[in-house]
Design a protein around this motif. Structure first.
Motif, PDB file in Angstrom:
ATOM      1  N   GLN A   1      16.091  53.223   3.952  1.00 32.69           N
ATOM      2  CA  GLN A   1      15.598  53.643   5.264  1.00 32.69           C
ATOM      3  C   GLN A   1      14.105  53.344   5.399  1.00 32.69           C
ATOM      4  O   GLN A   1      13.645  52.886   6.449  1.00 32.69           O
ATOM      5  CB  GLN A   1      15.850  55.143   5.453  1.00 32.69           C
ATOM      6  CG  GLN A   1      17.312  55.510   5.609  1.00 32.69           C
ATOM      7  CD  GLN A   1      17.507  57.000   5.802  1.00 32.69           C
ATOM      8  OE1 GLN A   1      17.089  57.585   6.799  1.00 32.69           O
ATOM      9  NE2 GLN A   1      18.139  57.647   4.837  1.00 32.69           N
ATOM     10  N   LEU A   2      13.353  53.578   4.314  1.00 35.05           N
ATOM     11  CA  LEU A   2      11.920  53.313   4.336  1.00 35.05           C
ATOM     12  C   LEU A   2      11.623  51.822   4.392  1.00 35.05           C
ATOM     13  O   LEU A   2      10.754  51.378   5.152  1.00 35.05           O
ATOM     14  CB  LEU A   2      11.267  53.932   3.092  1.00 35.05           C
ATOM     15  CG  LEU A   2      11.284  55.456   3.005  1.00 35.05           C
ATOM     16  CD1 LEU A   2      10.739  55.922   1.657  1.00 35.05           C
ATOM     17  CD2 LEU A   2      10.453  56.066   4.139  1.00 35.05           C
TER      18      LEU A   2
ATOM     19  N   LEU B   1      13.507  49.388   5.494  1.00 39.07           N
ATOM     20  CA  LEU B   1      13.892  48.836   6.801  1.00 39.07           C
ATOM     21  C   LEU B   1      12.851  49.179   7.864  1.00 39.07           C
ATOM     22  O   LEU B   1      12.458  48.328   8.671  1.00 39.07           O
ATOM     23  CB  LEU B   1      15.260  49.390   7.218  1.00 39.07           C
ATOM     24  CG  LEU B   1      16.484  48.798   6.509  1.00 39.07           C
ATOM     25  CD1 LEU B   1      17.725  49.611   6.844  1.00 39.07           C
ATOM     26  CD2 LEU B   1      16.683  47.335   6.900  1.00 39.07           C
ATOM     27  N   ARG B   2      12.399  50.411   7.854  1.00 44.85           N
ATOM     28  CA  ARG B   2      11.417  50.840   8.856  1.00 44.85           C
ATOM     29  C   ARG B   2      10.117  50.038   8.713  1.00 44.85           C
ATOM     30  O   ARG B   2       9.573  49.534   9.699  1.00 44.85           O
ATOM     31  CB  ARG B   2      11.134  52.338   8.713  1.00 44.85           C
ATOM     32  CG  ARG B   2      10.173  52.895   9.764  1.00 44.85           C
ATOM     33  CD  ARG B   2      10.002  54.395   9.606  1.00 44.85           C
ATOM     34  NE  ARG B   2      11.252  55.105   9.763  1.00 44.85           N
ATOM     35  CZ  ARG B   2      11.773  55.441  10.934  1.00 44.85           C
ATOM     36  NH1 ARG B   2      11.132  55.117  12.052  1.00 44.85           N
ATOM     37  NH2 ARG B   2      12.912  56.101  10.999  1.00 44.85           N
ATOM     38  N   HIS B   3       9.625  49.902   7.479  1.00 47.63           N
ATOM     39  CA  HIS B   3       8.385  49.159   7.257  1.00 47.63           C
ATOM     40  C   HIS B   3       8.532  47.697   7.676  1.00 47.63           C
ATOM     41  O   HIS B   3       7.639  47.127   8.313  1.00 47.63           O
ATOM     42  CB  HIS B   3       7.988  49.222   5.779  1.00 47.63           C
ATOM     43  CG  HIS B   3       7.476  50.559   5.353  1.00 47.63           C
ATOM     44  ND1 HIS B   3       6.631  51.317   6.120  1.00 47.63           N
ATOM     45  CD2 HIS B   3       7.680  51.284   4.211  1.00 47.63           C
ATOM     46  CE1 HIS B   3       6.341  52.443   5.491  1.00 47.63           C
ATOM     47  NE2 HIS B   3       6.965  52.453   4.332  1.00 47.63           N
TER      48      HIS B   3
ATOM     49  N   GLU C   1       9.008  47.390  11.639  1.00 46.97           N
ATOM     50  CA  GLU C   1       7.840  47.801  12.421  1.00 46.97           C
ATOM     51  C   GLU C   1       6.568  47.042  12.048  1.00 46.97           C
ATOM     52  O   GLU C   1       5.714  46.817  12.903  1.00 46.97           O
ATOM     53  CB  GLU C   1       7.605  49.307  12.257  1.00 46.97           C
ATOM     54  CG  GLU C   1       8.721  50.158  12.856  1.00 46.97           C
ATOM     55  CD  GLU C   1       8.456  51.651  12.704  1.00 46.97           C
ATOM     56  OE1 GLU C   1       7.544  52.028  11.939  1.00 46.97           O
ATOM     57  OE2 GLU C   1       9.170  52.445  13.354  1.00 46.97           O
TER      58      GLU C   1
ATOM     59  N   ARG D   1      14.537  43.175  15.259  1.00 45.79           N
ATOM     60  CA  ARG D   1      13.647  44.341  15.294  1.00 45.79           C
ATOM     61  C   ARG D   1      14.360  45.579  15.843  1.00 45.79           C
ATOM     62  O   ARG D   1      13.782  46.404  16.556  1.00 45.79           O
ATOM     63  CB  ARG D   1      12.408  44.057  16.151  1.00 45.79           C
ATOM     64  CG  ARG D   1      11.671  42.786  15.783  1.00 45.79           C
ATOM     65  CD  ARG D   1      10.766  42.987  14.601  1.00 45.79           C
ATOM     66  NE  ARG D   1      10.027  41.761  14.256  1.00 45.79           N
ATOM     67  CZ  ARG D   1       9.000  41.702  13.441  1.00 45.79           C
ATOM     68  NH1 ARG D   1       8.566  42.800  12.850  1.00 45.79           N
ATOM     69  NH2 ARG D   1       8.405  40.561  13.173  1.00 45.79           N
TER      70      ARG D   1
ATOM     71  N   LEU E   1      15.581  48.765  14.842  1.00 46.38           N
ATOM     72  CA  LEU E   1      15.538  49.776  13.796  1.00 46.38           C
ATOM     73  C   LEU E   1      16.704  50.746  13.908  1.00 46.38           C
ATOM     74  O   LEU E   1      17.342  51.075  12.902  1.00 46.38           O
ATOM     75  CB  LEU E   1      14.212  50.544  13.855  1.00 46.38           C
ATOM     76  CG  LEU E   1      14.035  51.656  12.813  1.00 46.38           C
ATOM     77  CD1 LEU E   1      14.153  51.107  11.402  1.00 46.38           C
ATOM     78  CD2 LEU E   1      12.703  52.363  13.017  1.00 46.38           C
ATOM     79  N   ASP E   2      17.007  51.209  15.106  1.00 50.07           N
ATOM     80  CA  ASP E   2      18.115  52.153  15.273  1.00 50.07           C
ATOM     81  C   ASP E   2      19.434  51.540  14.809  1.00 50.07           C
ATOM     82  O   ASP E   2      20.219  52.171  14.110  1.00 50.07           O
ATOM     83  CB  ASP E   2      18.234  52.586  16.734  1.00 50.07           C
ATOM     84  CG  ASP E   2      17.114  53.534  17.153  1.00 50.07           C
ATOM     85  OD1 ASP E   2      16.497  54.144  16.251  1.00 50.07           O
ATOM     86  OD2 ASP E   2      16.857  53.646  18.363  1.00 50.07           O
TER      87      ASP E   2
ATOM     88  N   LEU F   1      19.471  51.302  10.964  1.00 48.27           N
ATOM     89  CA  LEU F   1      19.657  52.594  10.304  1.00 48.27           C
ATOM     90  C   LEU F   1      21.089  53.104  10.467  1.00 48.27           C
ATOM     91  O   LEU F   1      21.661  53.676   9.528  1.00 48.27           O
ATOM     92  CB  LEU F   1      18.661  53.616  10.851  1.00 48.27           C
ATOM     93  CG  LEU F   1      17.188  53.340  10.526  1.00 48.27           C
ATOM     94  CD1 LEU F   1      16.294  54.398  11.165  1.00 48.27           C
ATOM     95  CD2 LEU F   1      16.947  53.291   9.016  1.00 48.27           C
TER      96      LEU F   1
END
Length: 235
Positions: free
Chosen positions: A114-115, A117-119, A122, A209, A211-212, A215
């Motif tokens: 999760q971390l 993917l977010r980094h 974004e 891009r 993110l939702d 996740l």
């Protein structure tokens, strides 16, 4: 057929593994004093140099501690362990992880992913994200489960590098032996093509891009790996 080189463990490696196994199994309990080096060397039929070097490694890994003028004692690795301890345990257990341990690894991987993917989504630039595609294709081109597992790990590692979080990357590397084992098992049970398609879908969310979407897909795949269609437990 590609043959892999067979590596023969050294006396030092065998000593370290024996001690790790005795400590992890509880045969050697925290606080107990281990025999002197000379006694260990005679009992195991190896040189004191091997024992001395092996003990130094075990101290570094957090399994033993030396108390001056008193001797060498078993450390409480569950309280005082480090990432080196974790890596050593994973290296030792290899493909004999219990189902409880497998589930724990999957849960930790879920949190780490999760971390990453977010980094990446974004903060990553287009070139960094484009280069991830190389590792996706290497999964698809893999001829063996081991090749596919290594390519999958490289995909995750490069994904973590996009976020430029050294701590996160080091933690991911610590789990490499266990992750490689689980991905190999996954490929043997369900096929390399399934791993490729799952990774390709993840990559698609990253490129867009989204993110939702990434996740949600991660949650669905992880749930399937733990309790659904694609479990990798021993049973």
């Amino acid at each position: 057929m590609k043959m892999e080189r067979i590596e023969v463990p050294t006396h030092k490696e065998l000593f370290i593994r024996k001690m790790q196994d005795m400590i992890i199994s509880g045969e050697l309990t925290p606080g107990s004093r281990i025999p002197p080096e000379r006694e260990l060397a005679e009992g195991m039929g190896v040189s004191r140099t091997v024992i001395n070097s092996g003990i130094a490694t075990l101290v570094d890994q957090g399994f033993l501690k030396v108390q001056p003028r008193q001797g060498t004692f078993v450390a409480d690795y569950k309280k005082e362990g480090t990432l080196k301890t974790l890596r050593a345990i994973i290296d030792l257990k290899g493909d004999i992880l219990s189902d409880v341990e497998i589930r724990s690894i999957l849960e930790i991987r879920w949190a780490l992913s999760q971390l990453t993917l977010r980094h990446a989504i974004e903060d990553g630039n287009d070139q960094e994200i484009e280069e991830l595609g190389t590792w996706v294709e290497r999964i698809g081109e893999a001829k063996t489960p081991l090749e596919a597992a290594n390519a999958s790990f490289e995909f995750q590692w490069h994904l973590s590098m996009i976020g430029e979080s050294d701590v996160l990357t080091i933690i991911i590397v610590s789990f490499k032996p266990a992750v490689i084992t689980l991905w190999q098992r996954f490929c043997r049970k369900y096929g390399i093509e399934v791993l490729y398609k799952h990774t390709l879908k993840t990559y698609g969310f990253i490129k867009n891009r989204d993110l939702d979407g990434a996740l949600h897909w991660l949650e669905a795949f992880t749930t399937d790996s733990m309790d659904g269609e694609y479990t990798v437990y021993n049973k």
